[in-house]
Scaffold this motif. Structure first.
Motif, PDB file in Angstrom:
ATOM      1  N   TYR A  79       0.821  -1.212   0.000  1.00 42.01           N
ATOM      2  CA  TYR A  79       0.000   0.000   0.000  1.00 42.01           C
ATOM      3  C   TYR A  79       0.855   1.261   0.000  1.00 42.01           C
ATOM      4  O   TYR A  79       0.669   2.157  -0.817  1.00 42.01           O
ATOM      5  CB  TYR A  79      -0.931   0.017   1.203  1.00 42.01           C
ATOM      6  CG  TYR A  79      -1.704   1.303   1.339  1.00 42.01           C
ATOM      7  CD1 TYR A  79      -1.532   2.117   2.453  1.00 42.01           C
ATOM      8  CD2 TYR A  79      -2.595   1.717   0.358  1.00 42.01           C
ATOM      9  CE1 TYR A  79      -2.237   3.308   2.584  1.00 42.01           C
ATOM     10  CE2 TYR A  79      -3.300   2.905   0.473  1.00 42.01           C
ATOM     11  CZ  TYR A  79      -3.113   3.697   1.592  1.00 42.01           C
ATOM     12  OH  TYR A  79      -3.805   4.866   1.706  1.00 42.01           O
ATOM     13  N   GLY A  80       1.781   1.342   0.925  1.00 45.75           N
ATOM     14  CA  GLY A  80       2.588   2.548   0.996  1.00 45.75           C
ATOM     15  C   GLY A  80       3.924   2.299   1.671  1.00 45.75           C
ATOM     16  O   GLY A  80       4.074   1.351   2.449  1.00 45.75           O
ATOM     17  N   ASP A  94      -3.959  -1.408   2.929  1.00 49.52           N
ATOM     18  CA  ASP A  94      -4.719  -0.238   3.340  1.00 49.52           C
ATOM     19  C   ASP A  94      -5.822  -0.688   4.291  1.00 49.52           C
ATOM     20  O   ASP A  94      -6.796  -1.292   3.878  1.00 49.52           O
ATOM     21  CB  ASP A  94      -5.308   0.462   2.116  1.00 49.52           C
ATOM     22  CG  ASP A  94      -6.119   1.690   2.504  1.00 49.52           C
ATOM     23  OD1 ASP A  94      -6.846   2.218   1.645  1.00 49.52           O
ATOM     24  OD2 ASP A  94      -6.032   2.129   3.670  1.00 49.52           O
ATOM     25  N   LYS A 124       2.566   5.997  -2.352  1.00 52.44           N
ATOM     26  CA  LYS A 124       1.646   4.886  -2.540  1.00 52.44           C
ATOM     27  C   LYS A 124       2.205   3.936  -3.582  1.00 52.44           C
ATOM     28  O   LYS A 124       2.718   4.348  -4.616  1.00 52.44           O
ATOM     29  CB  LYS A 124       0.276   5.391  -3.011  1.00 52.44           C
ATOM     30  CG  LYS A 124      -0.675   5.737  -1.909  1.00 52.44           C
ATOM     31  CD  LYS A 124      -2.058   5.974  -2.484  1.00 52.44           C
ATOM     32  CE  LYS A 124      -3.059   6.307  -1.420  1.00 52.44           C
ATOM     33  NZ  LYS A 124      -4.410   6.512  -1.965  1.00 52.44           N
ATOM     34  N   TRP A 164      -4.460   9.071   4.407  1.00 59.50           N
ATOM     35  CA  TRP A 164      -3.324   9.523   3.610  1.00 59.50           C
ATOM     36  C   TRP A 164      -3.024  10.959   3.997  1.00 59.50           C
ATOM     37  O   TRP A 164      -3.943  11.780   4.007  1.00 59.50           O
ATOM     38  CB  TRP A 164      -3.617   9.433   2.121  1.00 59.50           C
ATOM     39  CG  TRP A 164      -2.423   9.814   1.318  1.00 59.50           C
ATOM     40  CD1 TRP A 164      -2.166  11.015   0.728  1.00 59.50           C
ATOM     41  CD2 TRP A 164      -1.270   8.985   1.084  1.00 59.50           C
ATOM     42  NE1 TRP A 164      -0.928  10.986   0.140  1.00 59.50           N
ATOM     43  CE2 TRP A 164      -0.353   9.759   0.342  1.00 59.50           C
ATOM     44  CE3 TRP A 164      -0.938   7.685   1.430  1.00 59.50           C
ATOM     45  CZ2 TRP A 164       0.863   9.255  -0.082  1.00 59.50           C
ATOM     46  CZ3 TRP A 164       0.278   7.186   1.022  1.00 59.50           C
ATOM     47  CH2 TRP A 164       1.159   7.961   0.273  1.00 59.50           C
TER      48      TRP A 164
END
Length: 126
Positions: free
Chosen positions: A31-32, A101, A51, A106
Motif C-alpha cells: 500500500y505505501g 490499506d 503509494k 493519507w
C-alpha cells in the motif's frame, strides 16, 4: 519481512544524497512506504511517503522542493533523493512499509506502518 535502508553519509550543506530502501518478504502490491528521520533528542518524524499503486506522494513542509521520493514497485525498492541538504536535516533516516490499506488515511500515520528497517545516518556538516 525485512527492510534494508542504505545510502546515508556525511555531506556538506547544499549537497545531495540518495537513500535506498529494499523490502523483501512481501509482494509488490504494498500500500505505501515511507521515510522517517530522528535527530538526537527529538522524536521520530515522518518525512515522505509514497503509494505503491499510483505513486501518490506526500512530503512534510520542511523538505518540499528539496527531497524526492520514488519507487520501483517491481523490485520493492523505494528511494529518497535529498537535495540542498541543510544541517537541520541531520538525523538517522528510516524506511517503513504499510502492506495493506486498513484505514484509508493519507498520508499514512506513523503508527500504522507495519514494518520498519534499520536506520541510515545522514550528517550534514561543513
Amino acid at each position: 519481512v525485512q527492510l534494508q535502508a542504505c545510502g546515508g553519509g556525511l555531506v556538506q550543506p547544499g549537497g545531495s544524497l540518495t537513500l535506498s530502501c529494499e523490502a523483501s518478504g512481501f509482494g509488490s502490491d504494498w500500500y505505501g512506504m515511507g521515510w522517517f528521520r530522528q535527530a538526537p533528542g527529538k522524536e521520530r518524524e515522518a518525512v515522505s511517503c509514497i503509494k505503491g499503486s499510483d505513486g501518490r506522494t506526500h512530503y512534510i513542509d520542511s523538505v518540499k522542493g528539496r527531497f524526492t521520493i520514488s519507487r520501483d514497485s517491481a523490485k520493492n525498492m523505494v528511494y529518497l533523493r535529498l537535495n540542498s541538504l541543510k544541517p537541520e536535516d541531520t538525523a538517522v533516516y528510516y524506511c517503513a512499509t504499510k502492506v495493506q490499506d486498513t484505514s484509508g488515511r493519507w498520508p499514512i500515520p506513523l503508527w500504522e506502518y507495519d514494518y520498519w528497517g534499520q536506520g541510515t545516518q545522514v550528517t550534514v556538516s561543513s
